[in-house]
Write an enzyme that holds these catalytic residues in place. Structure first.
Site, short mmCIF file in Angstrom:
data_model
loop_
_atom_site.label_atom_id
_atom_site.label_comp_id
_atom_site.label_asym_id
_atom_site.label_seq_id
_atom_site.Cartn_x
_atom_site.Cartn_y
_atom_site.Cartn_z
CG HIS A 119 -2.28 -0.93 1.37
ND1 HIS A 119 -2.63 -1.54 2.49
CD2 HIS A 119 -2.31 -1.81 0.04
CE1 HIS A 119 -3.35 -2.64 2.09
NE2 HIS A 119 -3.13 -2.70 0.85
CE LYS A 127 -7.46 -9.07 5.22
NZ LYS A 127 -8.43 -8.28 5.21
CG PHE A 128 1.74 -9.93 4.18
CD1 PHE A 128 2.02 -10.34 5.35
CD2 PHE A 128 1.09 -10.96 3.30
CE1 PHE A 128 2.23 -11.65 5.82
CE2 PHE A 128 0.96 -12.38 4.03
CZ PHE A 128 1.56 -12.76 5.16
CB CYS A 129 0.45 -3.04 3.84
SG CYS A 129 0.29 -2.99 5.67
CB ALA A 130 -0.14 -6.57 -0.32
#
Ligand SMILES: Cc1ncc(COP(=O)(O)O)c(C=O)c1O
Length: 449
Positions: free
Chosen positions: A144, A392-395
């Site tokens: 993100h 969600k790993f900022c993705a």
């Protein structure tokens, strides 16, 4: 340090060998460099303590011991930076400014590139968005931090043009090229290595594509800079962003380095002391009488994070000293061991974006059949003293397109990792998957049951 690896590291994932025994793990692989906290003990559910297996380097890597020592030394002589006449102020100022040159050298920046110290990669890319005119082409697989700053309205509009990555890197390059050819853009902003799968993108080829269509390229090197050599000049990069804390320098600083003209043409990122050459009040607009510096100072108003900058410079020097070949080989051996072990565990499903990727930094994203990512990560921590990341790993767009909108598990590693850390993860996952097959309803309700 050589500018680029003489031969690319090729990691081919083994195919699953269901039901067979975990492969022979000898010989053991020691840490490549000492890191702070390598001997940390953590409690486990059984009531005793075990050594912490830190497999979360992609989120934040531990400090290299040499970085911590350098910071402690700088702290002993710390004084105000830039505007103090005292001896230690001058020492501190020299350290801070020398840090820029060490960083420039490490990433093989051009002599006239501007090197700005930021808080982290997110801050660096927000600064890049602030100085970039016009449209920006991005991929949908980005963290993100390299997506949202471009989507924020500028001049009243969202100027991000998001290209959907294809199943292969080759097709993705074609898709990017056709987007750039369809309409002019100022910038292609792309990750160097995925924070979800570790897959490395071909930066030189992306740079050529961008330049062919009159665009510049920004590389988000958050996941690459500590793991592979990167050369602004040889790769043809215009802007490069990274964080200290993912590069063994967790002292709150990051970097944006790149071509000076956009830095100097933009309004200061922050208004305040240090960014100004002269201030006159009484103009029509509040800052109408202000003359702003050019160069890094223009965007670094306020007192900078000297120790953060010093720590990044020391990490760069230490990584250069270790050498890209040694770093690449250490990761390759750990990756191969992890992949071979995972392939022998029924129920582990590795994540991969591209079917044709050949290089991957020390990151393995995967899911565990029948076990929610958070449950798996908590199990690894509470039962085995292993730290991994889940979620969600900022993705979020990437996790959705990979078919895991609920998230996944990620193990990641680097210079302080040993084969013992990897073997412990494999053993723990083997136990979890075996338990899941026999007691699945219990695990479905969450761990511990
Ligand atoms: C590829 C990538 N870009 C950007 C970031 C953001 O880094 P930071 O949180 O240090 O700003 C991360 C963090 O995980 C990342 O993996």
């Amino acid at each position: 340090m050589t500018a680029v690896l003489s031969a690319p590291v090729t990691i081919v994932r083994p195919t699953r060998a269901a039901g067979s025994a975990i492969p022979d793990r000898a010989p053991s692989i020691p840490a490549l460099a000492p890191v702070v906290g390598a001997d940390a003990q953590v409690p486990v559910a059984a009531g005793h303590s075990v050594g912490y297996a830190n497999l979360d380097y992609a989120a934040s890597a531990p400090a290299l011991a040499s970085v911590a020592a350098q910071v402690a030394g700088a702290l002993g002589e710390y004084a105000s930076v830039h505007r103090g006449a005292g001896h230690l102020s001058q020492v501190t100022t020299r350290r801070y400014e020398a840090a820029r040159e060490t960083v420039r050298d490490f990433v093989r920046g051009r002599v006239d590139d501007t090197v700005v110290f930021t808080r982290n990669t997110t801050d660096a890319i927000n600064l890049a968005a602030h100085i970039t005119p016009g449209d920006v082409v991005v991929l949908d697989i980005e963290h993100h931090a390299n997506l949202l700053p471009w989507c924020a309205p500028k001049d009243g509009r969202n100027r991000a043009r998001v290209v959907t990555a294809c199943d292969t890197i080759e097709d993705t390059l074609v898709a990017i090229e056709s987007e750039l050819a369809s309409k002019p853009a100022s910038l292609l902003a792309v990750t160097a290595a995925s924070n979800v799968t570790g897959e490395v993108l071909p930066i030189s080829r992306l740079a050529s594509i961008a330049h062919r269509h009159g665009a510049r390229i920004l590389v988000d090197a958050a996941q690459l800079v500590a793991h592979r050599p990167i050369s602004i000049v040889s790769h043809g990069i215009d802007y490069l962003a990274f964080s200290g804390h993912k590069a063994y320098a967790p002292f709150g600083a990051g970097v944006l380095i790149g071509r000076s003209d956009w830095f100097d043409a933009a309004d200061p990122y922050l208004a305040g002391g240090g960014a100004t050459a002269d201030v006159e009040l009484g103009g029509g607009e509040s800052s109408a009488g202000t003359t702003w510096h050019t160069g890094a100072a223009r965007h670094e108003a306020g007192s900078p994070n000297v120790l953060g900058a010093v720590s990044i410079a020391e990490a760069c020097a230490a990584l250069a000293e270790l050498g890209p070949e040694a770093i690449g080989l250490h990761e390759l051996r750990l990756c191969e061991r992890l992949d071979a072990g995972l392939a022998h565990i029924d129920g582990i499903r590795p994540l991969q974006i591209f079917t044709d990727s050949t290089d991957r930094v020390g990151i393995a994203g995967f899911t565990v059949d029948g076990v929610a990512p958070r449950v798996a990560a908590e199990y690894l921590s509470s039962e085995h003293g292993i730290g991994v990341r889940d979620g969600k790993f900022c993705a979020h767009p990437l996790l959705k397109r990979l078919g895991h909108p609920e998230g996944a598990v990620r193990a990641s590693f680097g210079a302080g990792t040993t084969s013992d850390d990897i073997d412990r993860l494999l053993d723990a996952l083997g136990t979890l998957c075996a338990t899941t097959t026999t007691t699945r309803p219990e695990l479905d309700e969450g761990y511990p049951a």
